[in-house]
Design an enzyme around this catalytic site. Structure first.
Site, PDB file in Angstrom:
ATOM      1  N   GLU A  68      -1.586  -9.176   3.475  1.00 54.57           N
ATOM      2  CA  GLU A  68      -0.985  -9.463   4.791  1.00 54.57           C
ATOM      3  C   GLU A  68      -1.993  -9.548   5.919  1.00 54.57           C
ATOM      4  O   GLU A  68      -1.687 -10.046   7.013  1.00 54.57           O
ATOM      5  CB  GLU A  68       0.070  -8.397   5.136  1.00 54.57           C
ATOM      6  CG  GLU A  68      -0.468  -7.104   5.727  1.00 54.57           C
ATOM      7  CD  GLU A  68      -1.060  -6.134   4.714  1.00 54.57           C
ATOM      8  OE1 GLU A  68      -1.427  -5.017   5.109  1.00 54.57           O
ATOM      9  OE2 GLU A  68      -1.158  -6.494   3.524  1.00 54.57           O
ATOM     10  N   HIS A  97      -3.835  -5.559   0.118  1.00 55.55           N
ATOM     11  CA  HIS A  97      -3.432  -6.062   1.439  1.00 55.55           C
ATOM     12  C   HIS A  97      -3.623  -7.575   1.562  1.00 55.55           C
ATOM     13  O   HIS A  97      -4.642  -8.053   2.060  1.00 55.55           O
ATOM     14  CB  HIS A  97      -4.239  -5.352   2.524  1.00 55.55           C
ATOM     15  CG  HIS A  97      -3.944  -3.895   2.647  1.00 55.55           C
ATOM     16  ND1 HIS A  97      -2.889  -3.414   3.401  1.00 55.55           N
ATOM     17  CD2 HIS A  97      -4.558  -2.818   2.096  1.00 55.55           C
ATOM     18  CE1 HIS A  97      -2.879  -2.087   3.318  1.00 55.55           C
ATOM     19  NE2 HIS A  97      -3.867  -1.701   2.534  1.00 55.55           N
ATOM     20  N   CYS A 110       0.843  -1.196   0.000  1.00 56.51           N
ATOM     21  CA  CYS A 110       0.000   0.000   0.000  1.00 56.51           C
ATOM     22  C   CYS A 110       0.886   1.257   0.000  1.00 56.51           C
ATOM     23  O   CYS A 110       1.489   1.573  -1.014  1.00 56.51           O
ATOM     24  CB  CYS A 110      -0.974  -0.042   1.167  1.00 56.51           C
ATOM     25  SG  CYS A 110      -2.417   1.042   0.933  1.00 56.51           S
TER      26      CYS A 110
END
Length: 249
Positions: free
Chosen positions: A178, A176, A92
């Site tokens: 993660e 994202h 990001c």
């Protein structure tokens, strides 16, 4: 650092490495976390002993050097790491820092991308070898970047032309992968994140439902991407260890 480690740069407490750290831990790759966003002259670990670099997300702009002078140091660190082939991963804001550090343009997107929506694979790479042509992922950004010179575009979405790219030893992800279920709840406990979500027309309940539906597809992709990054860091750490073991001439 006496031992080689991966440096993880965080910008706010809730944007944690999540599955990225899981990948490193699985291979026994040591890491350390810093937040240098507000430091004009940050105290950083020994660059020569860095086995890799991870730059996480955050609400600030990648070029907001006046309010966050440490971002300039991060950009320099990114360029230095890539120049010597250290593995670099940006998520990001981190993706945008890599891009702008290499000369790409930063701009406001057509609209905020917050919530789950599809990205399309543009080019296949080892990190994404198992990835179908399209997959729904979690987005949470307003700014977008162009493609750095010499970079390979890997993914795009309807409103963001550069969702993932690879350049040299670096991988940038605008989205994202993660985020774990536990980390998602931390995001939804953060008032600024909830404000963004509601402004984009979403709700906590909708996001939890979408996460539960998409996570079975995202988890294997995240495992592949982050285990691949961890393996590269581990290999780089071994070269550092071998170099330090050489007797002085």
């Amino acid at each position: 650092m006496t031992q080689s480690q991966v440096l993880i740069v965080q910008h706010v407490p809730w944007e944690k490495p999540g599955r990225i750290l899981d990948g490193l831990d699985d291979l026994g790759v040591a890491s350390t976390v810093v937040n240098i966003a507000k430091s004009k002259k940050p105290d950083l670990p020994d660059f020569d002993q860095m086995a890799g670099l991870v730059v996480m997300g955050g609400p600030m702009g990648a070029l907001d050097y006046d309010r966050y002078p440490g971002l300039k140091a991060e950009a320099k660190l990114v360029r230095a790491a890539i120049s010597v082939g250290k593995p670099v991963l940006g998520v990001c804001l981190g993706h945008q820092i890599i891009a702008t550090a290499l000369g790409a343009k930063l701009a406001k997107g057509e609209r905020p991308e917050i919530g789950f929506a599809p990205i399309k694979r543009v080019d296949k790479h080892g990190f994404f070898s198992m990835w179908d042509k399209q997959i729904d992922v979690l987005h949470w950004h307003n700014d977008v970047v162009g493609l750095p010179a010499g970079a390979q575009l890997l993914a795009r979405s309807e409103h963001t032309k550069v969702q993932a790219f690879r350049v040299g030893s670096a991988l940038g992800l605008q989205f994202h992968l993660e985020v774990t279920p536990t980390l998602l709840e931390e995001w939804l406990d953060e008032p600024s994140m909830v404000k963004d979500l509601k402004a984009a027309g979403g709700s906590k309940a909708q996001l939890r439902e979408a996460f539960a539906a998409c996570n079975p597809q995202i988890q294997p992709l995240a495992d592949q991407v982050f285990s691949g990054f961890a393996a590269r860091c581990n290999a780089y750490a071994q070269t550092l260890g071998a170099a330090s073991a050489q007797p002085a001439v």
